[in-house]
Enzyme design. Structure first.
Site, PDB file in Angstrom:
ATOM      1  N   HIS A 154       0.688  -1.021   0.046  1.00  0.00           N
ATOM      2  CA  HIS A 154      -0.039   0.066   0.100  1.00  0.00           C
ATOM      3  C   HIS A 154       1.030   1.096   0.027  1.00  0.00           C
ATOM      4  CE1 HIS A 154      -3.241   2.796   1.053  1.00  0.00           C
ATOM      5  NE2 HIS A 154      -4.113   1.755   0.751  1.00  0.00           N
TER       6      HIS A 154
ATOM      7  N   ASP B 288      -7.930  -5.312  -0.027  1.00  0.00           N
ATOM      8  CA  ASP B 288      -8.388  -6.291  -1.015  1.00  0.00           C
ATOM      9  C   ASP B 288      -8.213  -7.707  -0.840  1.00  0.00           C
ATOM     10  OD1 ASP B 288      -7.642  -3.638  -2.986  1.00  0.00           O
ATOM     11  OD2 ASP B 288      -9.580  -4.316  -2.763  1.00  0.00           O
TER      12      ASP B 288
HETATM   13  C1  SDX Z   1      -6.169  -0.114  -2.948  1.00  0.00           C
HETATM   14  O1  SDX Z   1      -4.418   4.584  -2.109  1.00  0.00           O
HETATM   15  C2  SDX Z   1      -5.392   3.992  -1.650  1.00  0.00           C
HETATM   16  O2  SDX Z   1      -5.766   4.258  -0.294  1.00  0.00           O
HETATM   17  C3  SDX Z   1      -5.989   2.709  -2.042  1.00  0.00           C
HETATM   18  C4  SDX Z   1      -7.026   2.061  -1.222  1.00  0.00           C
HETATM   19  C5  SDX Z   1      -8.254   2.633  -1.237  1.00  0.00           C
HETATM   20  O3  SDX Z   1      -8.992   2.131  -0.163  1.00  0.00           O
HETATM   21  O4  SDX Z   1      -8.469   3.559  -2.047  1.00  0.00           O
HETATM   22  O5  SDX Z   1      -6.408   1.459  -0.086  1.00  0.00           O
HETATM   23  C6  SDX Z   1      -7.426   0.644  -2.254  1.00  0.00           C
HETATM   24  O6  SDX Z   1      -6.020   0.148  -3.924  1.00  0.00           O
HETATM   25  C7  SDX Z   1      -5.392  -1.170  -1.925  1.00  0.00           C
HETATM   26  C8  SDX Z   1      -4.320  -1.452  -2.864  1.00  0.00           C
HETATM   27  C9  SDX Z   1      -4.706  -2.689  -3.764  1.00  0.00           C
HETATM   28  N1  SDX Z   1      -3.551  -3.104  -4.893  1.00  0.00           N
HETATM   29  C10 SDX Z   1      -2.932  -3.964  -4.715  1.00  0.00           C
HETATM   30  O7  SDX Z   1      -3.199  -4.988  -3.987  1.00  0.00           O
HETATM   31  C11 SDX Z   1      -1.948  -4.462  -5.902  1.00  0.00           C
HETATM   32  C12 SDX Z   1      -0.641  -5.066  -5.180  1.00  0.00           C
HETATM   33  N2  SDX Z   1       0.034  -3.890  -4.773  1.00  0.00           N
HETATM   34  C13 SDX Z   1       0.702  -2.869  -5.487  1.00  0.00           C
HETATM   35  O8  SDX Z   1       0.753  -2.930  -6.794  1.00  0.00           O
HETATM   36  C14 SDX Z   1       1.474  -1.934  -4.607  1.00  0.00           C
HETATM   37  O9  SDX Z   1       1.686  -2.488  -3.423  1.00  0.00           O
HETATM   38  C15 SDX Z   1       0.525  -0.387  -4.515  1.00  0.00           C
HETATM   39  C16 SDX Z   1       0.016  -0.177  -5.972  1.00  0.00           C
HETATM   40  C17 SDX Z   1      -0.666  -0.725  -3.782  1.00  0.00           C
HETATM   41  C18 SDX Z   1       1.387   0.589  -3.977  1.00  0.00           C
HETATM   42  O10 SDX Z   1       2.566   0.873  -4.835  1.00  0.00           O
HETATM   43  P1  SDX Z   1       3.529   2.118  -4.660  1.00  0.00           P
HETATM   44  O11 SDX Z   1       3.210   2.781  -3.048  1.00  0.00           O
HETATM   45  O12 SDX Z   1       3.603   2.604  -5.621  1.00  0.00           O
HETATM   46  O13 SDX Z   1       4.812   1.205  -4.044  1.00  0.00           O
HETATM   47  P2  SDX Z   1       5.853   0.867  -5.295  1.00  0.00           P
HETATM   48  O14 SDX Z   1       5.080   0.219  -6.285  1.00  0.00           O
HETATM   49  O15 SDX Z   1       6.903   1.900  -5.338  1.00  0.00           O
HETATM   50  O16 SDX Z   1       6.710  -0.373  -4.386  1.00  0.00           O
HETATM   51  C19 SDX Z   1       7.509  -0.263  -3.470  1.00  0.00           C
HETATM   52  C20 SDX Z   1       8.354  -1.527  -3.586  1.00  0.00           C
HETATM   53  C21 SDX Z   1       8.669  -1.877  -5.051  1.00  0.00           C
HETATM   54  O17 SDX Z   1       9.908  -2.388  -5.024  1.00  0.00           O
HETATM   55  P3  SDX Z   1      11.201  -1.604  -5.517  1.00  0.00           P
HETATM   56  O18 SDX Z   1      10.958  -1.089  -6.813  1.00  0.00           O
HETATM   57  O19 SDX Z   1      11.588  -0.509  -4.408  1.00  0.00           O
HETATM   58  O20 SDX Z   1      12.417  -2.737  -5.510  1.00  0.00           O
HETATM   59  O21 SDX Z   1       7.651  -2.624  -3.204  1.00  0.00           O
HETATM   60  C22 SDX Z   1       7.341  -3.475  -4.133  1.00  0.00           C
HETATM   61  C23 SDX Z   1       7.453  -2.734  -5.404  1.00  0.00           C
HETATM   62  O22 SDX Z   1       8.075  -3.665  -6.518  1.00  0.00           O
HETATM   63  N3  SDX Z   1       5.802  -3.969  -3.918  1.00  0.00           N
HETATM   64  C24 SDX Z   1       5.599  -5.246  -4.354  1.00  0.00           C
HETATM   65  C25 SDX Z   1       4.205  -5.122  -4.004  1.00  0.00           C
HETATM   66  N4  SDX Z   1       3.731  -3.909  -3.891  1.00  0.00           N
HETATM   67  C26 SDX Z   1       5.002  -3.380  -3.991  1.00  0.00           C
HETATM   68  N5  SDX Z   1       6.263  -6.406  -4.491  1.00  0.00           N
HETATM   69  C27 SDX Z   1       5.492  -7.722  -4.632  1.00  0.00           C
HETATM   70  N6  SDX Z   1       4.034  -7.809  -4.295  1.00  0.00           N
HETATM   71  C28 SDX Z   1       3.587  -6.578  -4.191  1.00  0.00           C
HETATM   72  N7  SDX Z   1       2.052  -6.502  -3.920  1.00  0.00           N
END
Ligand code: SDX
Length: 438
Positions: A316, A373
């Site tokens: 998140h 989720d």
């Molecule tokens: C919702 O914003 C909100 O409030 C949203 C929400 C709401 O109520 O409105 O809470 C609802 O959207 C919840 C999130 C649902 N999405 C998912 O479950 C999809 C999987 N999660 C990701 O795609 C990700 O965690 C996000 C999109 C939720 C957050 O992404 P960020 O904050 O942009 O973080 P990032 O992509 O920069 O990740 C940081 C690091 C990265 O690695 P590095 O590039 O630093 O090496 O963490 C890794 C990412 O690769 N990473 C993951 C991961 N999520 C982040 N690696 C594996 N699996 C994951 N799920």
């Protein structure tokens, strides 16, 4: 009327910014809780420079008093009330009133609000023709975007965003009709007739009745357990600060677009698998994993930089600790499945996946925890919803938050059209080259 918070801004101190021979004093404001903000509105005028913050990881886009999140402590407050208390003790209509108006309603206010919403649940009869334009196998989110956007063609008397009464009616219509439209999208996809809303049912009961009832054939008894779980799921998904879809609604609204168009834009943004679409993607992922013994393979995929696969339902932007909603939903999942006597192996996979991930160095270091989720799909599947409807239910509940945030934006005296700038790295000016000379 929403509490007027805009004169509560507290100038705390200033930040000094020195660029070359220029020194700027930038005001720092404190809110009631959470990070202070540096006011950079004069930056471009005084320095000719922009800030640079793709994804808005360090940007406050607005002032708000609706929802507060502390990502490190796993805190989520709706108008100051903790989400776990609201999920435990309140109901969705009270929470909708709270998000819209800033206070929990007293008995009379609640009765009036529930009556207003109840008597707006029916949609214009010609709206049912809109569905016929879609293929039966259209994704229900495609239908939701289309039908919500079309609502402005049916409710001309609630389009003037400068009229507080029209804003209130549009807000009530959206909150009231979104369950009706969501159930219509489901019925259309399975070839069953639409079920009219009932005025003698609660918001959640009515939605379940319109979704799973069949007109004339037989009475549909709404299970109190399912209605309670549905109501709780709506509360947990109702609002969440300035997330992608809420920011989309605010940006659309900042141009003066009508409220129905703004909510359609929010639905479109929520659909993405990185956002509200994650509940559907998470269930597909759990189905693909299938059994507990295949979890390590997927954990490795999620950690592999060269693999675009991410663990859906994990991570998140704000929560770098547990998502309080996921905690309530994890408990709810057990209750609903136990109550329904369902033994879903997918819940075992989810629990084991959560356990393994939370012990894994990669997830610990990157502070990746289950989000809202992760468990919602398991409950919704147990309740009988097809996977494609999961994000529709998220949009149904979040419509109340979007409408509340939209209303707050309109009332913000500092509000202006949102128009970000860019760091341009393309070609600088060059002369046209005729075809024969290319
Ligand atoms: C919702 O914003 C909100 O409030 C949203 C929400 C709401 O109520 O409105 O809470 C609802 O959207 C919840 C999130 C649902 N999405 C998912 O479950 C999809 C999987 N999660 C990701 O795609 C990700 O965690 C996000 C999109 C939720 C957050 O992404 P960020 O904050 O942009 O973080 P990032 O992509 O920069 O990740 C940081 C690091 C990265 O690695 P590095 O590039 O630093 O090496 O963490 C890794 C990412 O690769 N990473 C993951 C991961 N999520 C982040 N690696 C594996 N699996 C994951 N799920």
């Amino acid at each position: 009327m929403t509490k007027n918070i805009f004169d509560k801004r507290l100038l705390k101190e200033t930040a000094t910014l020195t660029i070359g021979d220029k020194t700027l004093e930038l005001p720092i404001y404190s809110g009631s809780v959470g990070p202070d903000v540096i006011d950079i509105r004069r930056l471009y005028a005084d320095t000719g420079m922009f800030t640079y913050d793709p994804g808005f990881t360090s940007t406050a886009s607005c002032e708000s008093s609706i929802t507060y999140i502390d990502g490190d402590k796993g805190i989520l407050l709706y108008r100051g009330y903790p989400i776990d208390q609201l999920a435990e003790k309140s109901d969705f209509m009270e929470v909708a009133y709270l998000l819209l108006n800033g206070e929990l309603p007293d008995k009379e206010e609640k009765d009036d609000f529930v009556h207003a919403i109840t008597y707006h649940t029916m949609v214009h009869d010609q709206m049912s023709s809109l569905f016929k334009g879609f293929r039966r196998d259209a994704h229900p989110m495609a239908i939701m975007v289309g039908v919500l956007g079309a609502m402005s063609a049916f409710y001309h008397d609630s389009l003037d965003i400068n009229d507080p009464l029209q804003r209130k009616i549009a807000s009530h219509r959206l909150i009231a009709k979104i369950p009706t439209i969501a159930s219509m999208a489901y019925k259309y996809s399975i070839g069953q007739p639409f079920v009219y809303p009932r005025n003698d049912m609660s918001y959640a009961e009515n939605f379940l009745h319109m979704t799973f009832g069949v007109p004339q054939c037989e009475e549909y008894e709404v299970s109190p357990t399912l209605a309670n779980a549905m109501d709780k799921i709506f509360i947990l998904h109702a609002d969440h600060e300035q997330n992608a879809s809420t920011s989309t609604v605010r940006l659309a609204g900042s141009s003066g677009a009508n409220p129905f168009a703004c909510i359609a834009a929010g639905i479109a943004s929520l659909w993405g698998p990185a956002h509200g679409g994650a509940n559907e993607a998470c269930l597909h992922m759990l189905q693909e994993i299938g059994t507990v013994d295949r979890i390590p393979e997927f954990i490795e995929k999620a950690k592999n930089k060269n693999d675009p696969f991410r663990l859906m339902g994990f991570g998140h932007r704000v929560y770098k600790n547990f998502d309080p909603r996921a905690q309530v939903l994890a408990k709810s999942a057990n209750e609903v499945l136990d109550e329904m006597g369902i033994n879903d192996p997918m819940l075992d996979v989810a629990r084991e996946l959560e356990r393994i991930a939370l012990e894994d160095e990669y997830f610990i270091e990157k502070k990746l925890y289950p989000n809202v989720d992760f468990y919602s799909g398991i409950i919704l599947k147990a309740m009988g919803f097809p996977t494609e409807m999961f994000t529709v239910l998220f949009a149904l509940a979040r419509t109340t938050g979007w409408v509340s945030q939209w209303g707050e934006m309109i009332e913000d005296p500092t509000q202006k059209i949102g128009r970000p700038r860019q760091l341009f790295t393309g070609d600088t000016q060059r002369d046209f080259i005729d075809l024969e000379n290319r």
